[in-house]
Write an enzyme that holds these catalytic residues in place. Structure first.
Site, PDB file in Angstrom:
ATOM      1  N   CYS A 153      -5.137  12.656  13.119  1.00  0.00           N
ATOM      2  CA  CYS A 153      -5.782  11.546  12.988  1.00  0.00           C
ATOM      3  C   CYS A 153      -5.541  10.701  14.497  1.00  0.00           C
ATOM      4  O   CYS A 153      -4.759  11.218  15.299  1.00  0.00           O
ATOM      5  CB  CYS A 153      -5.415  10.814  11.902  1.00  0.00           C
ATOM      6  SG  CYS A 153      -3.606  10.436  11.991  1.00  0.00           S
TER       7      CYS A 153
ATOM      8  N   ASP B 261       4.600   0.891  12.100  1.00  0.00           N
ATOM      9  CA  ASP B 261       3.484   0.170  11.591  1.00  0.00           C
ATOM     10  C   ASP B 261       3.437  -1.209  12.113  1.00  0.00           C
ATOM     11  O   ASP B 261       2.322  -1.832  12.109  1.00  0.00           O
ATOM     12  CB  ASP B 261       3.246   0.170  10.278  1.00  0.00           C
ATOM     13  CG  ASP B 261       3.275   1.496   9.591  1.00  0.00           C
ATOM     14  OD1 ASP B 261       3.392   1.628   8.359  1.00  0.00           O
ATOM     15  OD2 ASP B 261       2.763   2.616  10.343  1.00  0.00           O
TER      16      ASP B 261
ATOM     17  N   ARG C  40       0.232  14.437  12.332  1.00  0.00           N
ATOM     18  CA  ARG C  40       0.567  14.469  10.872  1.00  0.00           C
ATOM     19  C   ARG C  40       0.899  15.663  10.229  1.00  0.00           C
ATOM     20  O   ARG C  40       0.160  16.038   9.076  1.00  0.00           O
ATOM     21  CB  ARG C  40      -0.703  13.781  10.367  1.00  0.00           C
ATOM     22  CG  ARG C  40      -1.037  12.380  10.973  1.00  0.00           C
ATOM     23  CD  ARG C  40       0.063  11.293  11.193  1.00  0.00           C
ATOM     24  NE  ARG C  40       0.457  10.584   9.952  1.00  0.00           N
ATOM     25  CZ  ARG C  40       0.013   9.649   9.278  1.00  0.00           C
ATOM     26  NH1 ARG C  40      -1.204   9.199   9.745  1.00  0.00           N
ATOM     27  NH2 ARG C  40       0.069   9.128   8.240  1.00  0.00           N
TER      28      ARG C  40
ATOM     29  N   ARG D 294      -8.632  -0.556   4.630  1.00  0.00           N
ATOM     30  CA  ARG D 294      -7.986   0.421   4.033  1.00  0.00           C
ATOM     31  C   ARG D 294      -6.358  -0.346   3.666  1.00  0.00           C
ATOM     32  O   ARG D 294      -5.579   0.173   2.673  1.00  0.00           O
ATOM     33  CB  ARG D 294      -7.372   1.562   4.907  1.00  0.00           C
ATOM     34  CG  ARG D 294      -8.562   2.435   5.137  1.00  0.00           C
ATOM     35  CD  ARG D 294      -8.123   3.894   5.964  1.00  0.00           C
ATOM     36  NE  ARG D 294      -7.108   4.445   5.364  1.00  0.00           N
ATOM     37  CZ  ARG D 294      -6.497   5.315   5.857  1.00  0.00           C
ATOM     38  NH1 ARG D 294      -6.716   5.566   7.095  1.00  0.00           N
ATOM     39  NH2 ARG D 294      -5.396   5.863   5.535  1.00  0.00           N
TER      40      ARG D 294
ATOM     41  N   LYS E  80       0.843  -1.355  -0.001  1.00  0.00           N
ATOM     42  CA  LYS E  80       0.042  -0.020  -0.125  1.00  0.00           C
ATOM     43  C   LYS E  80       0.810   1.202  -0.036  1.00  0.00           C
ATOM     44  O   LYS E  80       0.783   2.073  -0.613  1.00  0.00           O
ATOM     45  CB  LYS E  80      -0.755   0.148   1.170  1.00  0.00           C
ATOM     46  CG  LYS E  80      -1.602   1.145   1.343  1.00  0.00           C
ATOM     47  CD  LYS E  80      -2.551   1.255   2.872  1.00  0.00           C
ATOM     48  CE  LYS E  80      -1.958   1.567   4.043  1.00  0.00           C
ATOM     49  NZ  LYS E  80      -1.645   3.145   4.257  1.00  0.00           N
ATOM     50  N   ASN E  81       1.838   1.252   0.823  1.00  0.00           N
ATOM     51  CA  ASN E  81       2.680   2.406   0.965  1.00  0.00           C
ATOM     52  C   ASN E  81       3.639   2.703  -0.077  1.00  0.00           C
ATOM     53  O   ASN E  81       4.374   3.579  -0.284  1.00  0.00           O
ATOM     54  CB  ASN E  81       3.343   2.422   2.411  1.00  0.00           C
ATOM     55  CG  ASN E  81       2.128   2.686   3.521  1.00  0.00           C
ATOM     56  OD1 ASN E  81       1.195   3.012   3.281  1.00  0.00           O
ATOM     57  ND2 ASN E  81       2.594   2.466   4.780  1.00  0.00           N
TER      58      ASN E  81
HETATM   59  C1  EPZ Z   1       4.182   7.035   6.156  1.00  0.00           C
HETATM   60  O1  EPZ Z   1       3.535   8.073   6.638  1.00  0.00           O
HETATM   61  C2  EPZ Z   1       3.132   5.690   5.974  1.00  0.00           C
HETATM   62  N1  EPZ Z   1       2.182   6.195   5.195  1.00  0.00           N
HETATM   63  C3  EPZ Z   1       2.651   5.320   7.282  1.00  0.00           C
HETATM   64  O2  EPZ Z   1       1.959   4.185   7.299  1.00  0.00           O
HETATM   65  C4  EPZ Z   1       3.941   5.160   8.169  1.00  0.00           C
HETATM   66  O3  EPZ Z   1       3.392   4.850   9.729  1.00  0.00           O
HETATM   67  C5  EPZ Z   1       4.677   6.355   8.290  1.00  0.00           C
HETATM   68  O4  EPZ Z   1       5.306   6.657   6.894  1.00  0.00           O
HETATM   69  C6  EPZ Z   1       6.072   6.095   9.101  1.00  0.00           C
HETATM   70  O5  EPZ Z   1       6.860   4.928   8.754  1.00  0.00           O
HETATM   71  C7  EPZ Z   1       2.129   6.035   3.740  1.00  0.00           C
HETATM   72  O6  EPZ Z   1       3.175   5.607   3.398  1.00  0.00           O
HETATM   73  C8  EPZ Z   1       1.065   6.155   3.032  1.00  0.00           C
HETATM   74  P1  EPZ Z   1       5.982  10.501   8.171  1.00  0.00           P
HETATM   75  P2  EPZ Z   1       3.831   9.404   6.811  1.00  0.00           P
HETATM   76  O7  EPZ Z   1       5.959  11.731   7.361  1.00  0.00           O
HETATM   77  O8  EPZ Z   1       4.500   9.701   5.268  1.00  0.00           O
HETATM   78  C9  EPZ Z   1       6.335  13.564  11.671  1.00  0.00           C
HETATM   79  C10 EPZ Z   1       0.051   2.765   7.611  1.00  0.00           C
HETATM   80  O9  EPZ Z   1      -0.407   2.340   8.719  1.00  0.00           O
HETATM   81  N2  EPZ Z   1       6.697  14.566  10.779  1.00  0.00           N
HETATM   82  O10 EPZ Z   1       7.286   9.519   8.184  1.00  0.00           O
HETATM   83  O11 EPZ Z   1       2.599  10.377   6.993  1.00  0.00           O
HETATM   84  C11 EPZ Z   1       4.954  12.875  11.834  1.00  0.00           C
HETATM   85  O12 EPZ Z   1       4.025  13.694  12.544  1.00  0.00           O
HETATM   86  C12 EPZ Z   1       0.634   4.125   7.748  1.00  0.00           C
HETATM   87  O13 EPZ Z   1       0.178   2.239   6.528  1.00  0.00           O
HETATM   88  C13 EPZ Z   1       6.496  15.861  11.161  1.00  0.00           C
HETATM   89  O14 EPZ Z   1       6.797  15.902  12.373  1.00  0.00           O
HETATM   90  O15 EPZ Z   1       4.738   9.366   8.089  1.00  0.00           O
HETATM   91  C14 EPZ Z   1       5.333  11.430  12.358  1.00  0.00           C
HETATM   92  O16 EPZ Z   1       5.198  11.634  13.808  1.00  0.00           O
HETATM   93  C15 EPZ Z   1       0.199   4.943   9.280  1.00  0.00           C
HETATM   94  N3  EPZ Z   1       6.646  16.802  10.201  1.00  0.00           N
HETATM   95  C16 EPZ Z   1       6.781  11.110  11.731  1.00  0.00           C
HETATM   96  O17 EPZ Z   1       7.174  12.613  11.301  1.00  0.00           O
HETATM   97  C17 EPZ Z   1       6.514  16.483   9.048  1.00  0.00           C
HETATM   98  O18 EPZ Z   1       6.524  17.478   7.944  1.00  0.00           O
HETATM   99  C18 EPZ Z   1       6.588  10.263  10.942  1.00  0.00           C
HETATM  100  O19 EPZ Z   1       5.959  10.712   9.830  1.00  0.00           O
HETATM  101  C19 EPZ Z   1       6.210  15.263   8.665  1.00  0.00           C
HETATM  102  C20 EPZ Z   1       6.038  14.258   9.420  1.00  0.00           C
END
Ligand code: EPZ
Length: 423
Positions: A118, A310, A123, A402, A22-23
């Site tokens: 969420c 995850d 996020r 999802r 998915k990701n």
């Molecule tokens: C991706 O989300 C995945 N989703 C998530 O999977 C996964 O948990 C996550 O990466 C971490 O591995 C998809 O790929 C569609 P991040 P993403 O930006 O890109 C903080 C699932 O279960 N952050 O790496 O949103 C954020 O708040 C989903 O399949 C900032 O602070 O993850 C979080 O605490 C859930 N500022 C951490 O980084 C920013 O500008 C990780 O977020 C961006 C992120």
């Protein structure tokens, strides 16, 4: 609302084939907007989020031929592209932000209304925007204060960007924008997840010049045009990890096909620490939990290649039945223990303090009415339902839909006593 009814089941036995990631598929579908030519994406999982991404791309002007029964999606966007993403779709899937780079490339503008926080955290997207500003994009600050990303750009120009946190989404958005920027971009402290590598492989096939994906420094030399290609998506390492945990915690013996063990080193190591038997064969990965009682272990989630966030809730399901106390520390999301309350309804007696959870383990679990609090937590409470006495009723299972293709069918084929009831 649909529910899962899960009964205590025999150890999982048999074989399961893992679906496409998915990701990986979501950013790759967004990247298809970077060319006017047709892209054919294969091994696409039939998931709710994929459906939403198809609808989002169509609303932006792409023509999408969705053949999810054959796990295939074709995307062609030779016509006029609309630069505003409809809020009703964006609020269904935060990953909609992934079209940001492509919209700027195609139209010079992008308007995306950000959904609120969420279940697992607020996020934010400030790192995505930091990268885009460095490439010459202007963000309307007034609109941003209202939760709307309203971005414009005349010409994207390469730059050196440092990510304060290795954000997966920020890395993907910046790579897509930099691929067609003028000049070279160096992205430092980039996310290293396998899904980033799959996106880079897809873009390089299209004619992009990206080096270093999978490391913390990615170099992107901008090109003037990308062409349409076909691409097989990598297997879903989190779905695979979920079934690995299910096999181990039920004392089962399962052959997992279509799996890349290199993407699961942390999960394999932790399962072995708990006493599971894991062997790679030509046919796939054998995971056995019937070699003796499971031992406890400690988990700390980290950006890849650390233990994946995850997998935190599915692995916690196993720790509730392991012998002895375990400590789980969640460092990636600020609020990803919503599933603890659900495990405790079943008798797990888990205590939390901030981002730390103490799982005593070894408690007899009993079925209860529980809620899927996010897509991984939904899978996790199904796993505990397989070993708990009596019936576990899981609601809000749209979360599970999802991220897990044919989850009930795959579990039933392994002997799980689970059924979906639509009310
Ligand atoms: C991706 O989300 C995945 N989703 C998530 O999977 C996964 O948990 C996550 O990466 C971490 O591995 C998809 O790929 C569609 P991040 P993403 O930006 O890109 C903080 C699932 O279960 N952050 O790496 O949103 C954020 O708040 C989903 O399949 C900032 O602070 O993850 C979080 O605490 C859930 N500022 C951490 O980084 C920013 O500008 C990780 O977020 C961006 C992120």
């Amino acid at each position: 609302m649909a529910k899962f009814l899960v009964q205590k089941s025999a150890p999982l036995r048999g074989e399961v084939k893992i679906s496409g990631s998915k990701n990986a598929v979501l950013p790759i579908m967004a990247a298809a907007l970077l060319t006017e030519e047709k892209c054919v994406i294969k091994d696409v999982p039939a998931l709710r989020d994929v459906d939403v991404m198809c609808r989002l791309l169509e609303s932006l002007g792409a023509s999408v031929d969705k053949e999810l029964e054959n796990n295939r999606v074709s995307i062609e966007s030779s016509g006029e592209i609309v630069y505003e993403a409809p809020f009703d779709l964006v609020k269904m899937m935060r990953a909609s932000i992934l079209v940001l780079g492509a919209l700027l490339i195609r139209t010079g503008r992008a308007i995306i209304h950000l959904p609120g926080g969420c279940a697992i955290g607020k996020r934010p997207v400030e790192l995505h925007l930091k990268g885009l500003r460095a490439l010459g994009v202007k963000i309307d600050e007034e609109q941003l204060n209202r939760g709307i990303v309203d971005a414009t750009v005349d010409k994207l120009e390469g730059n050196t960007i440092y990510l304060d946190f290795p954000s997966v989404g920020a890395t993907e958005v910046i790579i897509m924008a930099a691929a067609l920027a003028e000049g070279t971009t160096v992205l430092e402290n980039a996310a290293q997840e396998p899904e980033i590598v799959d996106l880079a492989n897809f873009l390089n096939k299209m004619g992009a010049r990206i080096k270093g994906a999978g490391t913390d420094t990615i170099k992107i030399e901008g090109v003037s045009k990308l062409k349409g290609v076909s691409h097989h998506v990598i297997p879903d390492r989190i779905e695979a990890g979920t079934f690995m945990v299910g096999a181990a915690m039920t004392g089962g013996n399962v052959l997992i096909k279509n799996i890349l063990p290199n993407h699961l080193k942390a999960v394999i190591a932790k399962l072995r620490e708990c006493g599971a038997y894991i062997e790679m064969t030509d046919e796939g990965m054998i995971v056995r939990g019937d070699m003796g009682p499971l031992k406890s272990t400690d988990i700390k989630t980290l950006p890849y290649p650390g233990f994946p966030t995850d997998m935190q809730s599915p692995f916690m399901a196993l720790l509730t039945v392991a012998n002895g106390p375990s400590v789980v520390i969640e460092t990636v999301f600020e609020n990803r223990f919503m599933h603890v309350g659900e495990f405790n309804r079943m008798g797990a007696n888990i205590k939390t303090d901030g981002n730390c959870a103490i799982i005593p383990g070894g408690k007899p679990l009993t079925g209860a009415q529980v809620v899927a609090t996010d897509l991984r937590a939904g899978a996790a409470v199904v796993l505990t339902g397989l070993v708990a006495d009596g019936t576990t009723e899981v609601s809000q299972i749209y979360h599970v839909d999802r991220g897990y293709e044919n989850f009930v069918d795959k579990l039933r084929a392994l002997g799980a006593n689970i059924m979906r009831v639509d009310e």
